[in-house]
Design a protein around this motif. Sequence first.
Motif, PDB file in Angstrom:
ATOM      1  N   SER A 203      -4.618 -10.254   2.927  1.00 44.53           N
ATOM      2  CA  SER A 203      -4.109  -9.153   3.753  1.00 44.53           C
ATOM      3  C   SER A 203      -5.226  -8.173   4.125  1.00 44.53           C
ATOM      4  O   SER A 203      -5.291  -7.687   5.261  1.00 44.53           O
ATOM      5  CB  SER A 203      -2.992  -8.411   3.007  1.00 44.53           C
ATOM      6  OG  SER A 203      -1.881  -9.256   2.780  1.00 44.53           O
TER       7      SER A 203
ATOM      8  N   ARG B 167      -6.433  -7.240   7.934  1.00 42.51           N
ATOM      9  CA  ARG B 167      -6.493  -5.871   8.459  1.00 42.51           C
ATOM     10  C   ARG B 167      -7.896  -5.544   8.959  1.00 42.51           C
ATOM     11  O   ARG B 167      -8.058  -4.901  10.004  1.00 42.51           O
ATOM     12  CB  ARG B 167      -6.077  -4.873   7.375  1.00 42.51           C
ATOM     13  CG  ARG B 167      -4.595  -4.915   7.047  1.00 42.51           C
ATOM     14  CD  ARG B 167      -4.184  -3.730   6.177  1.00 42.51           C
ATOM     15  NE  ARG B 167      -2.783  -3.825   5.820  1.00 42.51           N
ATOM     16  CZ  ARG B 167      -2.326  -4.367   4.690  1.00 42.51           C
ATOM     17  NH1 ARG B 167      -3.190  -4.841   3.797  1.00 42.51           N
ATOM     18  NH2 ARG B 167      -1.033  -4.423   4.449  1.00 42.51           N
TER      19      ARG B 167
ATOM     20  N   GLY C 235       0.697  -6.911  13.878  1.00 42.00           N
ATOM     21  CA  GLY C 235       1.899  -7.525  13.347  1.00 42.00           C
ATOM     22  C   GLY C 235       2.100  -7.226  11.872  1.00 42.00           C
ATOM     23  O   GLY C 235       1.412  -6.396  11.281  1.00 42.00           O
ATOM     24  N   GLU C 236       3.084  -7.927  11.285  1.00 45.49           N
ATOM     25  CA  GLU C 236       3.413  -7.744   9.875  1.00 45.49           C
ATOM     26  C   GLU C 236       2.410  -8.517   9.016  1.00 45.49           C
ATOM     27  O   GLU C 236       2.523  -9.731   8.843  1.00 45.49           O
ATOM     28  CB  GLU C 236       4.841  -8.233   9.599  1.00 45.49           C
ATOM     29  CG  GLU C 236       5.917  -7.380  10.236  1.00 45.49           C
ATOM     30  CD  GLU C 236       6.022  -6.011   9.591  1.00 45.49           C
ATOM     31  OE1 GLU C 236       5.486  -5.829   8.479  1.00 45.49           O
ATOM     32  OE2 GLU C 236       6.638  -5.115  10.200  1.00 45.49           O
TER      33      GLU C 236
ATOM     34  N   ALA D  64       1.857  -8.699   5.865  1.00 48.44           N
ATOM     35  CA  ALA D  64       2.383  -9.391   4.678  1.00 48.44           C
ATOM     36  C   ALA D  64       2.943 -10.757   5.043  1.00 48.44           C
ATOM     37  O   ALA D  64       2.727 -11.747   4.327  1.00 48.44           O
ATOM     38  CB  ALA D  64       3.454  -8.531   4.009  1.00 48.44           C
ATOM     39  N   LEU D  65       3.664 -10.835   6.162  1.00 51.03           N
ATOM     40  CA  LEU D  65       4.237 -12.113   6.589  1.00 51.03           C
ATOM     41  C   LEU D  65       3.156 -13.069   7.087  1.00 51.03           C
ATOM     42  O   LEU D  65       3.224 -14.279   6.840  1.00 51.03           O
ATOM     43  CB  LEU D  65       5.280 -11.876   7.683  1.00 51.03           C
ATOM     44  CG  LEU D  65       6.531 -11.108   7.262  1.00 51.03           C
ATOM     45  CD1 LEU D  65       7.474 -10.914   8.453  1.00 51.03           C
ATOM     46  CD2 LEU D  65       7.258 -11.841   6.135  1.00 51.03           C
TER      47      LEU D  65
END
Length: 207
Positions: A142, A146, A152-153, A155-156
């Motif tokens: 993650s 970033r 977008g999400e 985590a997903l």
Amino acid sequence: MGPALSIVDSEPAERADAARNRKLLLDAAVELVRRDGADALTMDAVAKQAGVGKGTVFRRFGNRAGLMYALLDESDRNLQAAYMFGPPPLGPGAPPLERLVAYGRARLTLTEIEGDVLRAATISSPDRYAGPPYNLTKTHVSILLRQAGIPGEIALIADALLAPLDASLVLHQTRQLGFTLAQVGDNWEALVRRVVPAAGEDHRAVE
């Protein structure tokens, strides 16, 4: 005074002995898995391979499940040290995209070496996505996403990228479907490069 000093001085030696014994047993377990597969990973076999009594193995790990999780923990710790403090591209200093690619290939190498253990532990741990090993990995991925500026999400997206590295799936692809580990790695890299744009290469990791 003398006895007190002796007791204090003995503690580091005892801890060092315990660490050496643990490494001896884990090295023996890894050798068994590499040579004969996870089915050969019994407490008796590890004791024989390490040249110690079976009671020593039980005292250290409790049971076979404890031994298997200790193996996985050791692998995770080594990989974590490599991506946090090791040289690039796996470690800091490389662009996020290249670090992601290096991480996936390093994870696949662990699957090849200890895949049977990973698969067995995965099957027996339904809450593995809530546990520290997976979440440490997900946090690392993650962070790199970033840093690469992925919208977008996160985590997903991290879950989606980690799913193809699942030990059970990789073993199915290599053993039942006939793909090589290199092909699996190339496919994973192609997926990552579709998700992370080339512009992400301008970013630098700050872990």
